[in-house]
Design an enzyme around this catalytic site. Sequence first.
Site, PDB file in Angstrom:
ATOM      1  N   HIS A  51      -0.904  -2.537   1.068  1.00 17.70           N
ATOM      2  CA  HIS A  51      -0.961  -1.870  -0.250  1.00 17.70           C
ATOM      3  C   HIS A  51      -2.304  -1.183  -0.454  1.00 17.70           C
ATOM      4  O   HIS A  51      -3.323  -1.837  -0.659  1.00 17.70           O
ATOM      5  CB  HIS A  51      -0.738  -2.892  -1.371  1.00 17.70           C
ATOM      6  N   GLU A  70       1.484  -5.309 -13.529  1.00 24.36           N
ATOM      7  CA  GLU A  70       0.036  -5.411 -13.261  1.00 24.36           C
ATOM      8  C   GLU A  70      -0.702  -5.372 -14.591  1.00 24.36           C
ATOM      9  O   GLU A  70      -1.320  -4.387 -14.984  1.00 24.36           O
ATOM     10  CB  GLU A  70      -0.447  -4.272 -12.358  1.00 24.36           C
ATOM     11  N   HIS A 104       4.931  -1.181  -8.394  1.00 27.30           N
ATOM     12  CA  HIS A 104       3.759  -1.732  -9.085  1.00 27.30           C
ATOM     13  C   HIS A 104       4.323  -2.519 -10.264  1.00 27.30           C
ATOM     14  O   HIS A 104       4.727  -1.931 -11.264  1.00 27.30           O
ATOM     15  CB  HIS A 104       2.842  -0.616  -9.580  1.00 27.30           C
ATOM     16  N   ASP A 146      -5.614  -2.413  -2.076  1.00 23.13           N
ATOM     17  CA  ASP A 146      -5.284  -1.629  -3.272  1.00 23.13           C
ATOM     18  C   ASP A 146      -6.168  -0.387  -3.395  1.00 23.13           C
ATOM     19  O   ASP A 146      -5.688   0.721  -3.398  1.00 23.13           O
ATOM     20  CB  ASP A 146      -5.369  -2.489  -4.545  1.00 23.13           C
ATOM     21  N   GLN A 197       2.554   7.072 -10.874  1.00 24.57           N
ATOM     22  CA  GLN A 197       1.405   6.453 -11.565  1.00 24.57           C
ATOM     23  C   GLN A 197       1.530   6.456 -13.095  1.00 24.57           C
ATOM     24  O   GLN A 197       1.156   5.506 -13.769  1.00 24.57           O
ATOM     25  CB  GLN A 197       0.142   7.217 -11.157  1.00 24.57           C
TER      26      GLN A 197
HETATM   27 FE   FE2 Z   1      -1.832  -0.371  -6.477  1.00 29.68          FE
END
Ligand code: FE2
Length: 403
Positions: free
Chosen positions: A54, A210, A207, A306, A149
Amino acid sequence: MLFKNALIENAADPADIRVENGIFTQIGALSPLEGEDVTDLGNRLVLPPFIESHVHLDTCLTAGDPVWNMSGTLFEGIECWSKRKDKLTHEDIRERVKKVVGMYAEHGIQYIRTHVDVTDPELVAMKAMIELREELKDIMEIQIVAFPQEGILSFPNGKELLREAVEMGADAVGAIPHYEFTREYSVESLDYALRLAADNDKLVDVHCDEIDDEASRGLETVAARALELGLFDKVTASHTTAMHSYNNAYVLKLMRLLKLSRINFVANPLVNTHLQGRADTYPKRRGVTRVKELTEAGINVSFGHDDIRDPWYPMGNGSLRDVVFMGLHVCQMMGYEDIMNSYKFITSNAAKTLHITDHYGIEPGKPACFVVLDARNYYEALSRDSKVTGSYKNGKKIDVPSH
Ligand code: FE2
């Protein structure tokens, strides 16, 4: 070609490895054949190559450009990135990705799963990454996740952009349920993403939750759809930091579904230790998902960086050793067996996450890909931060590009 005296995956006694035409053919006590090249590995640790499961290659190496994140928070990171995003060009991405792939190669990484932002009407990063996936394939096998995103339903044309990225050649479909405007959008975005993957025979990497909000429950939807659509271990839930804050009664119930669904998990211990718990005073939550409990339940977990030197995380050098080191501390997995086995978070477990087990692992019949460390076992490698002395792909030592 014969490699002598390898301590394969923490074995107490050395073994020899024969490679023919780039494939492992024999492992055991072997004598050289007439005219065979022999390399003595000198009783060093040999592991399957490391896997970054990731990362966001499109944002790597942008920390401080044009401004530094002074608070270190996720939200200031987003502000910094919006200033940097204006300067994002094809050439800029190519330059930075090549550098960071060199950093990874130096540390024995041969596979990377990267999330690429597709909430961009021009899909600039996606186009560059597709090109680089092909160009860099001799040193790095790269998997691309189309990563929305700014949301699938909460961003203009989010659904269409995700579909376009899949048609362009993304390997996996992403989603970001906790970032969508509403709970309803969150569920609908997951329905859309997992259906898109099922219809196009793609992997999934979400994702997922988070955030430190214990009410963020995208995970149950991801697992339920993975089960119902028959996607199973083609699906990965990344981060799942809200799971850290779930109440135990709910986790007990959830575990049944997680086991049935057979989905993978990716934890990012460096970044989530840094970014989570920011709304807490004291006590401050660690915010890393329940790695120990998931592992004990037989659920597959791997670890990733990440971010590497970007607005969200100012550190990182492409060595997954640091990721494992932090993960073991923050998840309280420092028993001797836990430490010895922890290389699996960045090798065999990560191979399951990336769905590459058909051509991964040190066994006859598989491509001869492996790394050699200047240590006798992984406890020694981790505690001494031992160097990778060689990274072999299809039997040949990789020439690390300058970076
Ligand atoms: Fe990420």
